[in-house]
Write a protein that holds these residues in place. Sequence first.
Motif, PDB file in Angstrom:
ATOM      1  N   TYR A 107       0.850  -1.194   0.000  1.00  0.00           N
ATOM      2  CA  TYR A 107       0.000   0.000   0.000  1.00  0.00           C
ATOM      3  C   TYR A 107       0.887   1.246   0.000  1.00  0.00           C
ATOM      4  O   TYR A 107       1.875   1.318   0.740  1.00  0.00           O
ATOM      5  CB  TYR A 107      -0.903   0.020   1.229  1.00  0.00           C
ATOM      6  CG  TYR A 107      -1.940  -1.077   1.237  1.00  0.00           C
ATOM      7  CD1 TYR A 107      -3.183  -0.886   0.641  1.00  0.00           C
ATOM      8  CD2 TYR A 107      -1.674  -2.309   1.837  1.00  0.00           C
ATOM      9  CE1 TYR A 107      -4.137  -1.892   0.640  1.00  0.00           C
ATOM     10  CE2 TYR A 107      -2.616  -3.322   1.838  1.00  0.00           C
ATOM     11  CZ  TYR A 107      -3.856  -3.111   1.240  1.00  0.00           C
ATOM     12  OH  TYR A 107      -4.787  -4.110   1.234  1.00  0.00           O
ATOM     13  N   GLN A 139      -5.168  -1.562  -7.410  1.00  0.00           N
ATOM     14  CA  GLN A 139      -6.488  -0.984  -7.209  1.00  0.00           C
ATOM     15  C   GLN A 139      -6.381   0.182  -6.221  1.00  0.00           C
ATOM     16  O   GLN A 139      -5.325   0.411  -5.636  1.00  0.00           O
ATOM     17  CB  GLN A 139      -7.460  -2.050  -6.693  1.00  0.00           C
ATOM     18  CG  GLN A 139      -7.610  -3.231  -7.649  1.00  0.00           C
ATOM     19  CD  GLN A 139      -8.788  -4.106  -7.313  1.00  0.00           C
ATOM     20  OE1 GLN A 139      -9.898  -3.613  -7.109  1.00  0.00           O
ATOM     21  NE2 GLN A 139      -8.569  -5.416  -7.264  1.00  0.00           N
ATOM     22  N   TRP A 140      -7.497   0.910  -6.062  1.00  0.00           N
ATOM     23  CA  TRP A 140      -7.533   2.057  -5.172  1.00  0.00           C
ATOM     24  C   TRP A 140      -8.287   1.715  -3.889  1.00  0.00           C
ATOM     25  O   TRP A 140      -9.240   0.957  -3.906  1.00  0.00           O
ATOM     26  CB  TRP A 140      -8.254   3.238  -5.830  1.00  0.00           C
ATOM     27  CG  TRP A 140      -7.569   3.774  -7.039  1.00  0.00           C
ATOM     28  CD1 TRP A 140      -7.922   3.573  -8.344  1.00  0.00           C
ATOM     29  CD2 TRP A 140      -6.415   4.610  -7.070  1.00  0.00           C
ATOM     30  NE1 TRP A 140      -7.062   4.225  -9.185  1.00  0.00           N
ATOM     31  CE2 TRP A 140      -6.120   4.874  -8.429  1.00  0.00           C
ATOM     32  CE3 TRP A 140      -5.596   5.155  -6.085  1.00  0.00           C
ATOM     33  CZ2 TRP A 140      -5.056   5.664  -8.828  1.00  0.00           C
ATOM     34  CZ3 TRP A 140      -4.537   5.945  -6.474  1.00  0.00           C
ATOM     35  CH2 TRP A 140      -4.270   6.186  -7.818  1.00  0.00           C
ATOM     36  N   THR A 193      -9.790   4.148  -0.622  1.00  0.00           N
ATOM     37  CA  THR A 193      -9.946   5.515  -0.134  1.00  0.00           C
ATOM     38  C   THR A 193     -10.600   5.497   1.241  1.00  0.00           C
ATOM     39  O   THR A 193     -11.571   4.763   1.463  1.00  0.00           O
ATOM     40  CB  THR A 193     -10.797   6.358  -1.098  1.00  0.00           C
ATOM     41  OG1 THR A 193     -10.193   6.334  -2.397  1.00  0.00           O
ATOM     42  CG2 THR A 193     -10.890   7.806  -0.619  1.00  0.00           C
ATOM     43  N   ARG A 220      -5.995   8.481   0.119  1.00  0.00           N
ATOM     44  CA  ARG A 220      -6.149   7.586  -1.033  1.00  0.00           C
ATOM     45  C   ARG A 220      -4.899   6.737  -1.167  1.00  0.00           C
ATOM     46  O   ARG A 220      -3.784   7.268  -1.197  1.00  0.00           O
ATOM     47  CB  ARG A 220      -6.381   8.397  -2.303  1.00  0.00           C
ATOM     48  CG  ARG A 220      -6.920   7.575  -3.475  1.00  0.00           C
ATOM     49  CD  ARG A 220      -7.123   8.464  -4.685  1.00  0.00           C
ATOM     50  NE  ARG A 220      -7.838   7.773  -5.751  1.00  0.00           N
ATOM     51  CZ  ARG A 220      -7.967   8.234  -6.993  1.00  0.00           C
ATOM     52  NH1 ARG A 220      -7.431   9.411  -7.301  1.00  0.00           N
ATOM     53  NH2 ARG A 220      -8.609   7.551  -7.905  1.00  0.00           N
ATOM     54  N   THR A 271      -2.851   3.255  -3.072  1.00  0.00           N
ATOM     55  CA  THR A 271      -2.796   2.193  -4.066  1.00  0.00           C
ATOM     56  C   THR A 271      -2.675   0.872  -3.331  1.00  0.00           C
ATOM     57  O   THR A 271      -1.990   0.779  -2.312  1.00  0.00           O
ATOM     58  CB  THR A 271      -1.599   2.350  -5.016  1.00  0.00           C
ATOM     59  OG1 THR A 271      -0.387   2.459  -4.255  1.00  0.00           O
ATOM     60  CG2 THR A 271      -1.759   3.575  -5.901  1.00  0.00           C
ATOM     61  N   LEU A 312      -0.617   1.856 -13.357  1.00  0.00           N
ATOM     62  CA  LEU A 312      -1.766   1.457 -12.557  1.00  0.00           C
ATOM     63  C   LEU A 312      -2.675   0.474 -13.274  1.00  0.00           C
ATOM     64  O   LEU A 312      -3.507  -0.181 -12.638  1.00  0.00           O
ATOM     65  CB  LEU A 312      -2.559   2.691 -12.125  1.00  0.00           C
ATOM     66  CG  LEU A 312      -1.764   3.739 -11.343  1.00  0.00           C
ATOM     67  CD1 LEU A 312      -2.655   4.910 -10.968  1.00  0.00           C
ATOM     68  CD2 LEU A 312      -1.146   3.132 -10.104  1.00  0.00           C
ATOM     69  N   GLU A 357      -3.310   9.524 -12.786  1.00  0.00           N
ATOM     70  CA  GLU A 357      -4.411   8.567 -12.866  1.00  0.00           C
ATOM     71  C   GLU A 357      -4.040   7.303 -13.631  1.00  0.00           C
ATOM     72  O   GLU A 357      -4.776   6.321 -13.608  1.00  0.00           O
ATOM     73  CB  GLU A 357      -5.672   9.190 -13.484  1.00  0.00           C
ATOM     74  CG  GLU A 357      -6.236  10.371 -12.696  1.00  0.00           C
ATOM     75  CD  GLU A 357      -6.808   9.967 -11.351  1.00  0.00           C
ATOM     76  OE1 GLU A 357      -7.151   8.805 -11.158  1.00  0.00           O
ATOM     77  OE2 GLU A 357      -6.904  10.860 -10.471  1.00  0.00           O
TER      78      GLU A 357
END
Length: 331
Positions: free
Chosen positions: A25, A80-81, A83, A103, A105, A134, A154
């Motif tokens: 992360y 993936q994200w 949040t 936020r 990753t 990503l 992004e």
Amino acid sequence: MDSVDLNVLRSVLEWRRAGQGVTLYSVVQTWGSAPRPPGAMLALREDGMVIGSVSGGCIEDDLIARLHDGRLPQDGPPVQWVTYGVTREEAARFGLPCGGTLRLTEERVGDPAWVAELLARCEAHEIVARELNLGSGEVLLKPASKTDVLSFDETTLRAIYGPRWRLLLIGAGQLSRYVAEMARLLDFEVLICDPRKEFVYGWEEQHGRFVPGMPDDAVLSIETDERTAIVALTHDPRLDDMALLTALNSRAFYVGALGSRVNSQKRRENLAQLGLEPQAIERLHGPIGLHIGSHTPAEIALSVMSEIVAIKNGIDLLQKKPSQVTAQVSA
């Protein structure tokens, strides 16, 4: 890069080489107040073991819970994200400050070859950009500079990694012991040079690494770079000035020497007589430290490290004026 980041990556490499699954992360964006800055990392092993930090603790607990309750995806996109803190209730639940949003990753680590290369390049005192696609999860390592910062558009996350900050102490006396201890707590790699054998007794290996030779040779041998600070603390010009002659022409971000205002001025005059250029002499911090009314060795050490950290962090030291310099032991 601080030792927390290094330890995260070392653990990722060790765990993957042992065949264990690892999710990495990284803090990518923050809005409002956030516990950890962009770039902070945490590695989560498949059995729930973690290393690193992305918050004050509550988010770490939830990431572990995601693993155990099945919310952590085992397939699908490699990145993936995640949040946290979008709603007021979520911010309260995860201990985020009012309005704080984080936020992350969420990256499944596959082939750890990039981790090994990144660690090796950091150990060689290189600054490296890690570019994470990503969509595909592909990682590319590229040279970077000290002015580069984390960025993403992004589609690509570009994170900057580099060697730990270093502090070379000239002299192994009492004051150096206090400075070394504080520097270690602040995550500096501590190096010590003192050719006087009488001062070496009592230093333990964990307090710092001794660099052999004379001070000027030590400055050269460690390959001084922009992440290195050098402080002369012997109060003996035969040793301090040897180091300063070399250090002031190096890439060190901070060069300082212990002494009163009078002795600091004499030192500058002496360095000029020894052929050092005026622009190099202007780089010398002396007297060293921020003005906190320091008198004891521990207080002087705190003053010195405060100044070094401030300069490392890009703070303009307007509060340090000729009439407000740190109290130092006179020669």
